[in-house]
Write a protein that holds these residues in place. Structure first.
Motif, PDB file in Angstrom:
ATOM      1  N   ARG A  79       0.852  -1.195   0.000  1.00  0.00           N
ATOM      2  CA  ARG A  79       0.000   0.000   0.000  1.00  0.00           C
ATOM      3  C   ARG A  79       0.887   1.244   0.000  1.00  0.00           C
ATOM      4  N   LYS A  80       0.455   2.248  -0.764  1.00  0.00           N
ATOM      5  CA  LYS A  80       1.182   3.523  -0.813  1.00  0.00           C
ATOM      6  C   LYS A  80       0.183   4.658  -0.819  1.00  0.00           C
ATOM      7  N   GLY A  81       0.569   5.755  -0.177  1.00  0.00           N
ATOM      8  CA  GLY A  81      -0.249   6.957  -0.224  1.00  0.00           C
ATOM      9  C   GLY A  81      -0.819   7.346   1.113  1.00  0.00           C
ATOM     10  N   LYS A  82      -1.706   8.336   1.038  1.00  0.00           N
ATOM     11  CA  LYS A  82      -2.383   8.843   2.225  1.00  0.00           C
ATOM     12  C   LYS A  82      -3.825   8.378   2.164  1.00  0.00           C
ATOM     13  N   PHE A  83      -4.331   7.985   3.314  1.00  0.00           N
ATOM     14  CA  PHE A  83      -5.696   7.497   3.420  1.00  0.00           C
ATOM     15  C   PHE A  83      -6.441   8.351   4.447  1.00  0.00           C
ATOM     16  N   PRO A  84      -6.938   9.537   4.004  1.00  0.00           N
ATOM     17  CA  PRO A  84      -7.683  10.381   4.943  1.00  0.00           C
ATOM     18  C   PRO A  84      -8.983   9.683   5.335  1.00  0.00           C
ATOM     19  N   ASN A  85      -9.556  10.127   6.413  1.00  0.00           N
ATOM     20  CA  ASN A  85     -10.831   9.589   6.883  1.00  0.00           C
ATOM     21  C   ASN A  85     -10.775   8.095   7.180  1.00  0.00           C
ATOM     22  N   SER A  86      -9.625   7.611   7.617  1.00  0.00           N
ATOM     23  CA  SER A  86      -9.508   6.218   8.033  1.00  0.00           C
ATOM     24  C   SER A  86     -10.064   6.090   9.449  1.00  0.00           C
ATOM     25  N   ILE A  87     -10.413   4.869   9.813  1.00  0.00           N
ATOM     26  CA  ILE A  87     -10.989   4.615  11.134  1.00  0.00           C
ATOM     27  C   ILE A  87     -10.161   3.536  11.823  1.00  0.00           C
ATOM     28  N   VAL A  88      -9.837   3.790  13.085  1.00  0.00           N
ATOM     29  CA  VAL A  88      -9.142   2.806  13.913  1.00  0.00           C
ATOM     30  C   VAL A  88     -10.059   2.492  15.090  1.00  0.00           C
ATOM     31  N   VAL A  89     -10.301   1.190  15.300  1.00  0.00           N
ATOM     32  CA  VAL A  89     -11.137   0.754  16.417  1.00  0.00           C
ATOM     33  C   VAL A  89     -10.390  -0.332  17.184  1.00  0.00           C
ATOM     34  N   PRO A  90     -10.551  -0.364  18.507  1.00  0.00           N
ATOM     35  CA  PRO A  90      -9.932  -1.455  19.275  1.00  0.00           C
ATOM     36  C   PRO A  90     -10.574  -2.785  18.882  1.00  0.00           C
ATOM     37  N   GLU A  93     -14.286  -4.646  20.228  1.00  0.00           N
ATOM     38  CA  GLU A  93     -15.097  -3.507  20.654  1.00  0.00           C
ATOM     39  C   GLU A  93     -16.409  -3.565  19.855  1.00  0.00           C
ATOM     40  N   PRO A  94     -17.550  -3.332  20.464  1.00  0.00           N
ATOM     41  CA  PRO A  94     -18.800  -3.334  19.698  1.00  0.00           C
ATOM     42  C   PRO A  94     -18.795  -2.244  18.628  1.00  0.00           C
ATOM     43  N   ALA A  95     -19.596  -2.435  17.611  1.00  0.00           N
ATOM     44  CA  ALA A  95     -19.633  -1.505  16.479  1.00  0.00           C
ATOM     45  C   ALA A  95     -19.921  -0.079  16.914  1.00  0.00           C
ATOM     46  N   ASN A  96     -20.692   0.106  17.969  1.00  0.00           N
ATOM     47  CA  ASN A  96     -21.003   1.466  18.430  1.00  0.00           C
ATOM     48  C   ASN A  96     -20.009   1.942  19.489  1.00  0.00           C
ATOM     49  N   GLY A  97     -18.904   1.260  19.629  1.00  0.00           N
ATOM     50  CA  GLY A  97     -17.904   1.592  20.647  1.00  0.00           C
ATOM     51  C   GLY A  97     -16.952   2.682  20.211  1.00  0.00           C
ATOM     52  N   MET A  98     -15.835   2.736  20.895  1.00  0.00           N
ATOM     53  CA  MET A  98     -14.817   3.746  20.679  1.00  0.00           C
ATOM     54  C   MET A  98     -14.161   3.609  19.310  1.00  0.00           C
ATOM     55  N   VAL A 114      -0.704   8.173  13.343  1.00  0.00           N
ATOM     56  CA  VAL A 114      -0.347   8.938  14.539  1.00  0.00           C
ATOM     57  C   VAL A 114      -1.600   9.045  15.396  1.00  0.00           C
ATOM     58  N   MET A 115      -1.455   8.687  16.676  1.00  0.00           N
ATOM     59  CA  MET A 115      -2.592   8.669  17.587  1.00  0.00           C
ATOM     60  C   MET A 115      -2.185   9.234  18.942  1.00  0.00           C
ATOM     61  N   PRO A 116      -3.147   9.720  19.714  1.00  0.00           N
ATOM     62  CA  PRO A 116      -2.824  10.160  21.079  1.00  0.00           C
ATOM     63  C   PRO A 116      -2.342   8.971  21.913  1.00  0.00           C
ATOM     64  N   PRO A 117      -1.407   9.207  22.830  1.00  0.00           N
ATOM     65  CA  PRO A 117      -0.928   8.115  23.694  1.00  0.00           C
ATOM     66  C   PRO A 117      -2.049   7.380  24.427  1.00  0.00           C
ATOM     67  N   ALA A 118      -3.076   8.101  24.871  1.00  0.00           N
ATOM     68  CA  ALA A 118      -4.185   7.453  25.588  1.00  0.00           C
ATOM     69  C   ALA A 118      -4.940   6.493  24.677  1.00  0.00           C
ATOM     70  N   ALA A 119      -5.033   6.798  23.390  1.00  0.00           N
ATOM     71  CA  ALA A 119      -5.697   5.901  22.439  1.00  0.00           C
ATOM     72  C   ALA A 119      -4.891   4.609  22.283  1.00  0.00           C
ATOM     73  N   ILE A 120      -3.570   4.737  22.198  1.00  0.00           N
ATOM     74  CA  ILE A 120      -2.730   3.548  22.079  1.00  0.00           C
ATOM     75  C   ILE A 120      -2.808   2.728  23.364  1.00  0.00           C
ATOM     76  N   GLU A 121      -2.896   3.388  24.487  1.00  0.00           N
ATOM     77  CA  GLU A 121      -3.060   2.686  25.769  1.00  0.00           C
ATOM     78  C   GLU A 121      -4.338   1.838  25.744  1.00  0.00           C
ATOM     79  N   THR A 122      -5.426   2.411  25.245  1.00  0.00           N
ATOM     80  CA  THR A 122      -6.694   1.676  25.135  1.00  0.00           C
ATOM     81  C   THR A 122      -6.561   0.495  24.185  1.00  0.00           C
ATOM     82  N   ILE A 123      -5.937   0.718  23.042  1.00  0.00           N
ATOM     83  CA  ILE A 123      -5.748  -0.339  22.046  1.00  0.00           C
ATOM     84  C   ILE A 123      -4.902  -1.472  22.623  1.00  0.00           C
ATOM     85  N   ALA A 124      -3.835  -1.123  23.337  1.00  0.00           N
ATOM     86  CA  ALA A 124      -2.989  -2.145  23.956  1.00  0.00           C
ATOM     87  C   ALA A 124      -3.798  -2.952  24.977  1.00  0.00           C
TER      88      ALA A 124
END
Length: 164
Positions: A79-90, A93-98, A114-124
């Motif tokens: 994969r190459k390029g920029k993918f705006p409007n991407s979604i990252v979910v833990p 997690e239910p579909a209506n979750g974080m 690039v994500m906030p440290p607290a988001a990576i903490e949740t994902i971990a």
């Protein structure tokens, strides 16, 4: 005898500091459960602390820099390029979750977000994440395993020890 031990320890610290100053990745602590840890001094003076996990052909990274920027990275699989409007979910997690709506970038070899440290903490804590690439129907599910929280903790310790 104690003076020699202290001197030897100081020499080792000095050598590892010199190696870190030269900019190459340096090991940071002992690895565990397929996780390895490095820190790299960048030309800007920022230190990048990373946790790497290679399982089943995957190459996953949790990272934070001493300037506070943190990110997740996986193999780009062409994969190459920029993918705006991407979604990252833990994972698990239910579909209506974080979820986080963020741009994802790829250079053919690595893909990162690039994500906030607290988001990576949740994902971990959830043991992984799904990345849905904006503008495509492409999805990447990343299982980080049960030791991801301990790996993220080590990354944060590296950042503090490196002046962040």
């Amino acid at each position: 005898m104690l003076a020699k031990s202290v001197l030897a320890g100081l020499c080792l610290v000095g050598l590892s500091s010199m190696a870190l100053a030269q900019g190459g990745p340096q090991p940071y602590g002992k690895g565990f459960d397929n996780w390895a840890f490095t820190r790299t001094k960048e030309p800007s003076g920022v230190t990048n602390c990373r946790a790497f996990r290679r399982v089943g052909g995957r190459d996953d990274i949790l990272a934070m820099r001493t300037d506070g920027h943190s990110y997740l990275s996986v193999r780009a699989e062409g994969r190459k390029g920029k993918f705006p409007n991407s979604i990252v979910v833990p994972l698990r997690e239910p579909a209506n979750g974080m979820q986080w709506d963020l741009p994802v970038e790829a250079d053919g070899k690595r893909m990162w977000v690039v994500m906030p440290p607290a988001a990576i903490e949740t994902i971990a804590a959830k043991g992984g994440y799904s990345m849905l690439l904006g503008g495509s129907e492409d999805r990447d599910d990343v299982n980080l395993g049960k030791s991801a929280p301990a790996a993220w903790k080590r990354v944060k310790e590296c950042v503090v020890a490196s002046g962040g």
